[in-house]
Motif scaffolding. Structure first.
Motif, PDB file in Angstrom:
ATOM      1  N   ILE A  27       0.838  -1.196   0.000  1.00 27.80           N
ATOM      2  CA  ILE A  27       0.000   0.000   0.000  1.00 27.80           C
ATOM      3  C   ILE A  27       0.876   1.251   0.000  1.00 27.80           C
ATOM      4  O   ILE A  27       1.920   1.298   0.659  1.00 27.80           O
ATOM      5  N   GLY A  28       0.429   2.271  -0.729  1.00 27.87           N
ATOM      6  CA  GLY A  28       1.013   3.597  -0.631  1.00 27.87           C
ATOM      7  C   GLY A  28       2.215   3.845  -1.515  1.00 27.87           C
ATOM      8  O   GLY A  28       2.629   3.015  -2.315  1.00 27.87           O
ATOM      9  N   SER A  44       2.029  -4.753   4.061  1.00 21.60           N
ATOM     10  CA  SER A  44       1.154  -4.782   5.229  1.00 21.60           C
ATOM     11  C   SER A  44       0.485  -6.139   5.350  1.00 21.60           C
ATOM     12  O   SER A  44      -0.058  -6.661   4.379  1.00 21.60           O
ATOM     13  N   TRP A  89      -9.679  -1.898   6.295  1.00 21.43           N
ATOM     14  CA  TRP A  89      -9.160  -0.829   7.140  1.00 21.43           C
ATOM     15  C   TRP A  89      -7.743  -1.164   7.599  1.00 21.43           C
ATOM     16  O   TRP A  89      -7.397  -2.316   7.799  1.00 21.43           O
ATOM     17  N   PHE A  90      -6.917  -0.129   7.712  1.00 16.93           N
ATOM     18  CA  PHE A  90      -5.508  -0.297   8.075  1.00 16.93           C
ATOM     19  C   PHE A  90      -5.107   0.763   9.091  1.00 16.93           C
ATOM     20  O   PHE A  90      -5.741   1.817   9.203  1.00 16.93           O
ATOM     21  N   CYS A 105      -2.742   3.244   8.941  1.00 22.32           N
ATOM     22  CA  CYS A 105      -2.052   3.794   7.774  1.00 22.32           C
ATOM     23  C   CYS A 105      -0.681   4.368   8.106  1.00 22.32           C
ATOM     24  O   CYS A 105      -0.480   4.996   9.150  1.00 22.32           O
ATOM     25  N   SER A 119       2.150   8.290   3.296  1.00 22.11           N
ATOM     26  CA  SER A 119       2.198   7.959   1.875  1.00 22.11           C
ATOM     27  C   SER A 119       1.987   9.224   1.060  1.00 22.11           C
ATOM     28  O   SER A 119       1.034   9.980   1.317  1.00 22.11           O
ATOM     29  N   SER A 164      -1.464   9.194  -0.876  1.00 23.04           N
ATOM     30  CA  SER A 164      -2.711   9.090  -0.117  1.00 23.04           C
ATOM     31  C   SER A 164      -3.486  10.397  -0.150  1.00 23.04           C
ATOM     32  O   SER A 164      -2.908  11.486  -0.107  1.00 23.04           O
ATOM     33  N   ASP A 220      -5.792   5.408  -1.790  1.00 23.79           N
ATOM     34  CA  ASP A 220      -4.366   5.277  -2.032  1.00 23.79           C
ATOM     35  C   ASP A 220      -4.113   4.128  -2.994  1.00 23.79           C
ATOM     36  O   ASP A 220      -5.029   3.365  -3.342  1.00 23.79           O
ATOM     37  N   CYS A 222      -8.604   4.558   7.489  1.00 25.82           N
ATOM     38  CA  CYS A 222      -7.383   4.673   8.290  1.00 25.82           C
ATOM     39  C   CYS A 222      -7.796   4.674   9.759  1.00 25.82           C
ATOM     40  O   CYS A 222      -8.537   5.562  10.198  1.00 25.82           O
TER      41      CYS A 222
END
Length: 350
Positions: free
Chosen positions: A51-52, A58, A70-71, A73, A76, A79, A126, A155
Motif C-alpha cells: 500500500i502507498g 502490510s 481498514w488499516f 495507515c 504515503s 494518499s 491510495d 485509516c
C-alpha cells in the motif's frame, strides 16, 4: 423462530505453482490473487498487500464479512482524504455526526470484528499493489505480476489492532457492500461481482476472476459441484449467510425444534459456534453415534467440551473415522458434508 449457526469457512486447498515476472498492463481475462496463511497463535487467516507510495508491505487479517478494508495507515505521498460529500463517502455509509468548521473528512465507523472494538476512522484513497495471475492455458505456464490500483479504505488508529495476529496492520474486508475490496475490484475492472475463496487448515487463496471457464483456477472446480444461494439479512447485510433446513449425524436427522435456521460463513471465528440449545442436542447425538462406532470419549481439552480418543482410530482419506455431519441446505438433495478432517481438531500430547 430461526436459529443461527456460525461456521468457519474451511475447504481443502488447491495447489498451484507460479513464477514471478515484471509488472505489465492488466489483462481482463486474468485474475487477481491474494495468498493466505493461517496464523498458528490466533487461528486467523492473514494475507499481505503493498500500500502507498513508497509501497509498504502490510499484513492483514482476512474478514469475509467485513464491510470494507481498514488499516493503521503509514505516511504515503499518494494518499488522499475522501471528501465527506463524495459518492465514495456515501457508499461507505459514514457515521452520522455533526461536522464542524472546514472539516471535510469522511469519517466512517470502523470495527475490529474480532474484538468487537469500534472507533471512528477516516476514509482515504491510495495505491494498492495486487498480484495478478496470468492465464497460461496457451503456453502451459502460469505467472504472477503486480498491478497498481486506487482503492478506498479506512485509516484507523493503532488501538484497533489489539487482538489481531502478530504484525497485522488491519483487516481485509470482503463483505457484501459497495466498499468491500471485492466490490471495488469488480468496479475498477468492470467485471462480475464474484470471487473465489479457498482455505485449508494452514493456507489458501482469495481469487478474483471474470468468470471465464478457461481460467487456470476455475477449470480445477468440478462442474458437478452443488451450489446454494446466499440469503439477504436485514440486520447484517454485509455477511454471507445461507439457509439451513436440518442437521444430520451419520444420516440421522436431529430434532432441533426449528423449522429453518441460518448458517453464517466466517473467517474470523476459530471454530464453529452454535446456539446453546442446538449445541446440546448436537453433542448428545454425536456422542451416542460415536459410541456406537466404538469411539471412546476422553476428558475434554479447552476450549472444547467433547473429545474422543484417536488411539484405535486408523483414519481415512477424509480424516479420522468419526460420524459424518450433514448440513442440509435448501433441500434434501443439497447438503454440506463435514468429515473428520474438518470436524476434529487433533490435540498433540507431550
Amino acid at each position: 423462530m430461526a436459529s443461527s449457526l456460525h461456521f468457519l469457512l474451511l475447504f481443502s486447498s488447491l495447489l498451484y505453482n507460479f513464477s514471478i515476472y515484471q509488472a505489465k498492463p492488466f489483462n481482463p481475462t486474468d485474475g487477481l490473487i491474494f495468498h493466505v496463511k493461517k496464523d498458528v497463535s490466533t487461528l486467523q487467516y492473514v494475507t499481505e498487500i503493498h500500500i502507498g507510495t513508497p509501497l509498504l508491505l502490510s499484513k492483514l487479517a482476512v474478514d469475509l464479512g467485513g464491510p470494507f478494508p481498514w488499516f493503521n495507515c503509514a505516511p504515503s505521498s499518494s494518499s488522499r482524504l475522501v471528501n465527506k460529500r463524495s459518492i465514495q463517502c456515501l457508499a461507505a455509509k459514514p457515521k452520522t455526526h455533526q461536522y464542524q468548521g472546514s472539516n471535510k473528512k469522511c469519517h466512517i465507523f470502523t470495527e475490529n470484528r474480532i474484538t468487537q472494538m469500534a472507533i471512528q476512522g477516516d476514509l482515504v484513497e491510495d495505491i494498492m499493489a495486487i498480484n495478478q495471475v496470468t492465464d497460461g492455458s496457451k503456453t502451459g505456464s502460469k505467472s504472477i505480476t503486480t498491478v497498481d490500483y486506487n482503492f478506498q479504505f479506512s485509516c484507523a488508529p493503532m488501538l484497533l489492532l489489539n487482538g489481531l495476529a502478530s504484525g497485522a496492520k488491519g483487516m481485509l474486508g470482503l463483505g457484501r457492500t459497495q466498499m468491500s475490496l471485492t466490490s471495488q475490484i469488480s468496479a475498477q475492472l468492470s467485471s462480475k461481482l464474484q470471487f473465489i475463496i479457498c482455505l485449508s487448515s494452514s493456507n489458501g487463496v482469495v481469487l478474483h476472476e471474470n468468470g471465464h471457464r478457461s481460467s487456470n483456477f476455475r477449470t480445477k472446480i468440478p462442474d458437478s459441484m452443488i451450489y446454494t444461494p446466499l440469503v439477504n439479512q436485514v440486520e447484517t447485510p454485509h455477511e454471507y449467510v445461507i439457509n439451513l433446513k436440518s442437521i444430520k449425524i451419520s444420516g440421522k436427522k436431529l430434532s432441533l425444534g426449528i423449522e429453518e435456521g441460518k448458517i453464517k460463513l466466517s473467517t474470523i471465528v476459530p471454530y464453529t459456534t452454535m446456539e446453546s440449545s442446538i449445541y446440546a442436542t448436537f453433542t448428545k447425538a454425536y456422542e451416542q453415534t460415536a459410541t456406537s462406532m466404538n469411539i471412546t470419549r476422553v476428558s475434554p481439552v479447552a476450549p472444547f467440551g467433547q473429545c474422543f480418543s484417536s488411539r484405535e482410530n486408523d483414519g481415512t482419506l477424509v480424516g479420522p473415522k468419526v460420524p459424518a455431519i450433514d448440513l442440509v441446505l435448501q433441500s434434501e438433495m443439497v447438503k454440506w458434508r463435514i468429515h473428520g478432517r474438518n470436524s476434529m481438531v487433533q490435540e498433540l500430547l507431550g
